[in-house]
Scaffold this active site. Structure first.
Site, PDB file in Angstrom:
ATOM      1  N   TYR A   1       0.859  -1.111  -0.035  1.00  0.00           N
ATOM      2  CA  TYR A   1      -0.053   0.020  -0.106  1.00  0.00           C
ATOM      3  C   TYR A   1       0.767   1.268   0.054  1.00  0.00           C
ATOM      4  O   TYR A   1       0.766   2.056   0.971  1.00  0.00           O
ATOM      5  CB  TYR A   1      -0.923   0.134   1.179  1.00  0.00           C
ATOM      6  CG  TYR A   1      -1.555  -1.279   1.291  1.00  0.00           C
ATOM      7  CD1 TYR A   1      -2.670  -1.806   0.512  1.00  0.00           C
ATOM      8  CD2 TYR A   1      -1.300  -2.019   2.430  1.00  0.00           C
ATOM      9  CE1 TYR A   1      -3.014  -3.012   0.740  1.00  0.00           C
ATOM     10  CE2 TYR A   1      -1.814  -3.514   2.743  1.00  0.00           C
ATOM     11  CZ  TYR A   1      -2.846  -3.703   1.718  1.00  0.00           C
ATOM     12  OH  TYR A   1      -3.410  -4.742   2.144  1.00  0.00           O
TER      13      TYR A   1
ATOM     14  N   TYR B   1     -11.950  -8.471   6.260  1.00  0.00           N
ATOM     15  CA  TYR B   1     -10.739  -8.477   5.465  1.00  0.00           C
ATOM     16  C   TYR B   1     -10.362  -9.990   5.117  1.00  0.00           C
ATOM     17  O   TYR B   1     -10.265 -10.749   5.775  1.00  0.00           O
ATOM     18  CB  TYR B   1      -9.489  -7.913   6.088  1.00  0.00           C
ATOM     19  CG  TYR B   1      -8.335  -7.993   5.056  1.00  0.00           C
ATOM     20  CD1 TYR B   1      -8.140  -6.960   4.292  1.00  0.00           C
ATOM     21  CD2 TYR B   1      -7.429  -8.797   5.234  1.00  0.00           C
ATOM     22  CE1 TYR B   1      -7.363  -7.159   3.210  1.00  0.00           C
ATOM     23  CE2 TYR B   1      -6.416  -8.751   4.203  1.00  0.00           C
ATOM     24  CZ  TYR B   1      -6.296  -8.066   3.319  1.00  0.00           C
ATOM     25  OH  TYR B   1      -5.103  -7.889   2.458  1.00  0.00           O
TER      26      TYR B   1
HETATM   27  C1  LIG Z   1      -3.725 -11.674   5.546  1.00  0.00           C
HETATM   28  C2  LIG Z   1      -5.042 -12.157   5.471  1.00  0.00           C
HETATM   29  C3  LIG Z   1      -5.445 -12.655   3.976  1.00  0.00           C
HETATM   30  C4  LIG Z   1      -4.852 -12.723   3.000  1.00  0.00           C
HETATM   31  O1  LIG Z   1      -3.402 -13.261   2.909  1.00  0.00           O
HETATM   32  P1  LIG Z   1      -2.054 -13.102   1.892  1.00  0.00           P
HETATM   33  O2  LIG Z   1      -1.219 -13.956   2.512  1.00  0.00           O
HETATM   34  O3  LIG Z   1      -1.676 -11.565   2.451  1.00  0.00           O
HETATM   35  O4  LIG Z   1      -2.745 -12.827   0.528  1.00  0.00           O
HETATM   36  C5  LIG Z   1      -6.845 -13.245   3.935  1.00  0.00           C
HETATM   37  N1  LIG Z   1      -7.664 -13.167   4.924  1.00  0.00           N
HETATM   38  C6  LIG Z   1      -7.385 -12.958   6.292  1.00  0.00           C
HETATM   39  C7  LIG Z   1      -8.306 -12.959   7.333  1.00  0.00           C
HETATM   40  C8  LIG Z   1      -6.161 -12.298   6.439  1.00  0.00           C
HETATM   41  O5  LIG Z   1      -5.546 -11.949   7.755  1.00  0.00           O
END
Ligand SMILES: *Cc1c(COP(=O)(O)O)cnc(C)c1O
Length: 440
Positions: A17, A145
């Site tokens: 970001y 998220y």
């Molecule tokens: C970090 C995260 C993701 C994404 O994982 P990446 O390895 O960064 O692609 C997906 N879901 C949750 C809940 C996360 O904390």
């Protein structure tokens, strides 16, 4: 001493970001061990982040390093199409032994976001196979998220996420209100109604409900009632909707249970794990589903599950995960997390009385100060580095999720720094504002 070319970094490297025209300051790290990061200038930082939830056993753990070194000498990578290897088989055996028994089929993906993509594709292909092709939408809860790829973005919070930036390219999905009932408390009626109503109204179009069980991480740093998960499981059964648990941040002990689903005693139909799967040594994730989902996919028009990354089941990554899971199997994490939880509860309690702090919450090895106002991440980060600790606040949250092996004195330094920075926040933000003004 290590030589880090910061100018090159600023000119040529994207960071998460980040802007290439106004790059935020970055700190050069030369090495790390235990719960300590060593800067290129030799100064040490106590790590409050576990490198974004991942490095649960600490850096340079001999068991993981040895396992990886041995694997490296035999087989660093080989394609997984038409080939298999011990590393993938034994990792999956270990993983399945930890998961709810109904989860039986493992897809080894290369990152968390991809594991989420895979889970969503599984759900869509499942309903095709079950001859209910109208079930195409994904339901999720607000403030979630799930990653940064397109399908993952579509189920992130529609306001705080990236929906508006990418417009029509982000598939519209369905959102239920975020649960308000706190962890450890019973469910309030509005939480029950919120989820029930969307499902009642739209279930014929809904393939799956995806959520982060118990702890909403990057979207909210919020811990909600385990009863909400129980309710979600019941409603998914009632309305014929698959339940996807995104345990990428919560998995492997972080919330005090091995998986956050265990707080509610439920089994999802599909579970995503990542981040701490390899102990944070190398990227790997997994999407695990039950027999029913796999059977449905087999009957879909494709007849097979349509995903297959180049680095699927990378042997080196699997060897790190096997070592990390063997450390989990010793069961030490349980006491470590409980000790961290108790210490954070005690030491962060002082923050309740600070005028800048709206809420203080602790669950497992996660401690959060929710502030009244949004912080300047770069400025606060520098304040923490001055105090010898590595903490990366965002939005309204100053939070830590340290490695489980952190020593009590190290953890105290982290919590003290959090309270100090929260106390001095008005001066710190005021000062940085003045600097911005005078430097244009
Ligand atoms: C970090 C995260 C993701 C994404 O994982 P990446 O390895 O960064 O692609 C997906 N879901 C949750 C809940 C996360 O904390």
């Amino acid at each position: 001493m290590n030589n880090i070319d910061y100018a090159f970094d600023r000119q040529h490297l994207w960071h998460p970001y980040s802007s290439m025209s106004h790059p935020a300051p970055v700190f050069g790290i030369a090495s790390a061990s235990g719960a300590t990061l060593v800067q290129e200038n030799g100064k040490q930082l106590i790590d409050g982040t576990s490198s974004w939830w991942a490095c649960i056993h600490g850096y340079q753990h001999p068991v993981i390093v040895d396992a990886m070194q041995q694997q490296l000498q035999r087989l660093s990578h080989v394609m997984f199409g038409g080939i298999t290897h011990e590393s993938a088989i034994e990792l999956s055996r270990q993983l399945l032994a930890l998961l709810p028994r109904s989860l039986t089929k493992v897809f080894l993906a290369d990152s968390g976001s991809i594991a989420v993509e895979v889970a969503l594709k599984m759900a869509l292909q499942y309903w095709q196979g079950r001859n209910v092709p109208k079930k195409q939408k994904i339901l999720t809860i607000r403030h979630g998220y799930h990653g940064d790829t397109f399908a993952a973005m579509s189920v992130c919070d529609p306001e705080e996420g990236m929906h508006t930036m990418f417009g029509d390219n982000v598939t519209p999905q369905l959102f239920a209100p975020a649960p308000k009932s706190r962890f450890g408390e019973p469910l309030c009626q509005s939480d029950i109604d919120g989820l029930q109503q969307v499902l009642e109204q739209h279930h014929q179009q809904i393939a799956a409900l995806i959520l982060e069980p118990v702890m909403q991480g990057a979207g909210a740093m919020w811990f909600y009632s385990a009863d909400y998960l129980k309710l979600a499981r019941q409603l998914c059964n009632k309305y014929q909707v698959l339940l996807i648990a995104d345990e990428i941040a919560t998995g492997f002990g972080r919330t005090g249970a091995l998986f956050a689903c265990d707080h509610a005693g439920i089994s999802p139909d599909i579970m995503c794990v990542g981040k701490a799967l390899t102990g944070g040594y190398i990227s790997l994730a997994a999407t695990v589903c039950n027999d029913e989902v796999a059977a449905g996919i087999n009957q879909s028009p494709a007849g097979v599950f349509m995903h297959g990354p180049t680095f699927m089941a990378n042997p080196l990554a699997c060897s790190a995960a096997r070592a990390s899971l063997s450390l989990m199997a010793s069961g030490k994490w349980h006491q470590q997390v409980r000790t961290i939880e108790a210490q954070m509860r005690q030491e962060l309690a002082a923050a309740h009385s600070l005028p800048t702090v709206k809420d203080v919450r602790v669950l497992g090895a996660v401690g959060v100060l929710e502030l009244h106002e949004t912080v300047n991440t770069g400025v606060l980060q520098a304040e923490f580095v001055k105090r010898g600790v590595w903490v990366r606040p965002f939005s309204r949250f100053i939070y830590i999720m340290p490695p489980y092996i952190i020593a009590a004195e190290q953890l105290s330094q982290l919590t003290q720094a959090m309270i100090e920075v929260a106390t001095l926040l008005p001066q710190i933000q005021q000062h940085s504002h003045q600097q911005t003004l005078s430097h244009g």
